[in-house]
Design an enzyme around this catalytic site. Structure first.
Site, PDB file in Angstrom:
ATOM      1  N   TYR A   1      25.104  30.948  -6.413  1.00  0.00           N
ATOM      2  CA  TYR A   1      26.404  30.401  -6.809  1.00  0.00           C
ATOM      3  C   TYR A   1      27.518  31.284  -6.279  1.00  0.00           C
ATOM      4  CZ  TYR A   1      30.159  28.665  -9.840  1.00  0.00           C
ATOM      5  OH  TYR A   1      31.335  28.144 -10.322  1.00  0.00           O
TER       6      TYR A   1
ATOM      7  N   LYS B   1      34.739  39.436 -11.857  1.00  0.00           N
ATOM      8  CA  LYS B   1      34.210  39.807 -13.177  1.00  0.00           C
ATOM      9  C   LYS B   1      34.610  41.230 -13.619  1.00  0.00           C
ATOM     10  CE  LYS B   1      31.183  35.952 -13.188  1.00  0.00           C
ATOM     11  NZ  LYS B   1      30.384  35.308 -12.175  1.00  0.00           N
TER      12      LYS B   1
ATOM     13  N   ASP C   1      27.877  38.620  -1.925  1.00  0.00           N
ATOM     14  CA  ASP C   1      28.681  38.177  -3.054  1.00  0.00           C
ATOM     15  C   ASP C   1      28.262  39.020  -4.260  1.00  0.00           C
ATOM     16  OD1 ASP C   1      29.970  37.023  -5.131  1.00  0.00           O
ATOM     17  OD2 ASP C   1      29.312  34.966  -4.726  1.00  0.00           O
TER      18      ASP C   1
HETATM   19  C1  LIG Z   1      30.954  34.112 -11.295  1.00  0.00           C
HETATM   20  C2  LIG Z   1      30.618  34.116  -9.864  1.00  0.00           C
HETATM   21  C3  LIG Z   1      31.482  33.592  -8.896  1.00  0.00           C
HETATM   22  C4  LIG Z   1      32.725  32.843  -9.248  1.00  0.00           C
HETATM   23  O1  LIG Z   1      33.663  33.622  -9.892  1.00  0.00           O
HETATM   24  P1  LIG Z   1      34.800  32.899 -10.789  1.00  0.00           P
HETATM   25  O2  LIG Z   1      35.665  34.035 -11.222  1.00  0.00           O
HETATM   26  O3  LIG Z   1      34.075  32.214 -11.888  1.00  0.00           O
HETATM   27  O4  LIG Z   1      35.506  31.948  -9.894  1.00  0.00           O
HETATM   28  C5  LIG Z   1      31.151  33.751  -7.572  1.00  0.00           C
HETATM   29  N1  LIG Z   1      30.022  34.371  -7.208  1.00  0.00           N
HETATM   30  C6  LIG Z   1      29.153  34.876  -8.101  1.00  0.00           C
HETATM   31  C7  LIG Z   1      27.935  35.590  -7.633  1.00  0.00           C
HETATM   32  C8  LIG Z   1      29.425  34.747  -9.461  1.00  0.00           C
HETATM   33  O5  LIG Z   1      28.539  35.215 -10.349  1.00  0.00           O
END
Ligand SMILES: *Cc1c(COP(=O)(O)O)cnc(C)c1O
Length: 430
Positions: free
Chosen positions: A144, A267, A239
């Site tokens: 994701y 985060k 990511d």
């Molecule tokens: C949470 C998450 C996102 C998206 O971040 P948001 O602040 O919710 O837009 C992207 N990549 C990873 C790996 C994530 O866990």
């Protein structure tokens, strides 16, 4: 446990907000029942609108690594607020946090702040395309990267749970440039690279994926990706929105000793405020506007309140590396205890665990990619979730999520969780 206000609020919310929530997984659809509405949080606890207390293992999906409502961060935010909430002009704090990020994550030589993880990954792909002059990119099944159009192709997290991994509204034109590979499969990457010679701008992945439940990179996998990218002139993007500042000060790339060309962060970086960032090698980041031609902007990017929270969080983690040992220990105690109960009851399971992240899958098979994750018994997981919730333990409301531990989990609280876990597993048996 009385739950009346949460129910009433959810009924009302559904009139005004799609599905009653502002982010899909919060609606509890994957586990059944109605969501709990949260009034406040402190340390390891969240409290719902009916004043029930829960020990919580999500920590706002990762940011609250030191527990909720940490006095240090609260004070930094209040102090920053006294000077105004937004300027739309550069500030000293932005320079300070950028310097700190490049220190903590050395592969990041220059960094741009944005407002979410979604923005970070969308921007990183744009920059990789601008830098290479190529259109396509490879993502891994079940990973994701936020809700940007080109990532909603076999996306993990809420997108799996909701059963529409390929969202309507994403055009075929967009989807055709996203190539898919299973995680932990270098041969699949080699095949895609051969079939799309000189057309692939980037490979993006969660180095340690948490959005199909937690999975661990097999030995040599990340190194193999690094080699392929070097050979083919492909930008390797880690990511680390979830893993950054969590698995180690420098994220998964520090833990596994593999340096990407670009990194996306989110985060923890905002200490609970809406913040994301993307960065990487100087020569790549020099393509970002106004230094270079790739456009990316944000009215509230680098917001002074958000930066105060993030800077305080990162400074603390940078100066207290022992936090990571503490989190490892908490993770070990918790997962060992859970294993013990599962073994005792003879239940089939797989636990994937790394540091302060873990997932319990109800399957006897190993989970190492999206397909193996999907073998788990989600109905049983839903029941387990509800049994834990009844006993005051708040888990992620989906099988396909990682749990995130915080330093607020004392030995006493861990014992409470383990006790609730054993009772819940016994209840599943019947
Ligand atoms: C949470 C998450 C996102 C998206 O971040 P948001 O602040 O919710 O837009 C992207 N990549 C990873 C790996 C994530 O866990």
């Amino acid at each position: 446990m009385q739950i009346t206000r949460s129910k009433a609020l959810f009924e009302k919310a559904k009139n005004y907000i799609p599905g009653g929530v502002n982010s899909p997984v919060r609606a509890f659809r994957a586990v059944g029942g109605d969501p709990i509405f949260i009034k406040r949080a402190d340390g390891a606890f969240i409290y719902d609108e009916d004043d029930n207390a829960y020990i919580e293992l999500i920590n706002s999906w990762g940011p609250m690594i030191l527990g909720h409502n940490h006095p240090m961060i609260r004070e930094a935010v209040i102090k920053a607020m006294e000077n105004g909430t937004s300027f739309g002009a550069p500030t000293a704090r932005e320079v300070e946090i950028a310097e700190l990020i490049t220190h903590m994550v050395p592969s990041v030589e220059k960094v741009r702040m944005v407002n979410s993880g979604t923005e970070a990954t969308m921007s990183a792909i744009r920059v990789a395309r601008g830098f290479t002059g190529r259109d396509k990119f490879i993502k891994m099944e079940g990973h994701y990267h936020g809700h940007g159009d080109s990532f909603l192709i076999s996306a993990g997290s809420g997108a799996i749970t909701m059963g529409n991994p390929d969202s309507p509204g994403v055009t075929k034109g967009t989807a055709k440039d996203t190539l898919l590979a299973p995680y932990n499969d270098l041969e699949a990457i080699e095949k895609l690279v051969r079939a799309n010679k000189n057309e692939i701008a980037a490979i993006i992945l969660e180095p340690v994926p948490g959005n199909m439940g937690l999975a661990i990179p097999q030995k040599g996998y990340l190194e193999g990706l690094r080699k392929i990218c070097d050979r083919e002139g492909i930008v390797l993007i880690f990511d680390e929105v979830m893993t950054g500042f969590r698995l180690a000060k420098g994220g998964a790339q520090e833990l596994f000793g593999v340096s990407p060309d670009m990194t996306t962060l989110g985060k923890i970086i905002g200490g609970g405020m809406p913040v994301g960032a993307y960065g990487g090698k100087r020569e790549i980041m020099e393509h970002v506007s106004p230094a270079g031609p790739v456009y990316q902007a944000g009215t509230l990017s680098g917001n002074p309140i958000a930066m105060a929270a993030g800077l305080t969080m990162l400074n603390y983690l940078n100066e207290h590396p022992e936090v990571y040992n503490q989190l490892n220990e908490i993770g070990n105690k918790l997962t060992q205890g859970i294993r013990k109960s599962l073994d005792k009851l003879g239940l089939k399971y797989t636990i994937n665990h790394l540091g302060s992240m873990y997932s319990l899958f109800f399957t006897g098979q190993q989970v190492f990619d999206f397909n193996s994750a999907k073998q788990s018994n989600t109905v049983l997981f839903g029941k387990y979730f509800q049994e834990m919730l009844k006993r005051g333990i708040y888990l992620a409301p989906s099988q396909f999520e990682s749990l995130f531990l915080s330093t607020a989990l004392t030995d006493e609280l861990i014992q409470k969780i383990l006790h609730a876990n054993e009772e819940s597993l016994i209840a599943l048996h019947h």
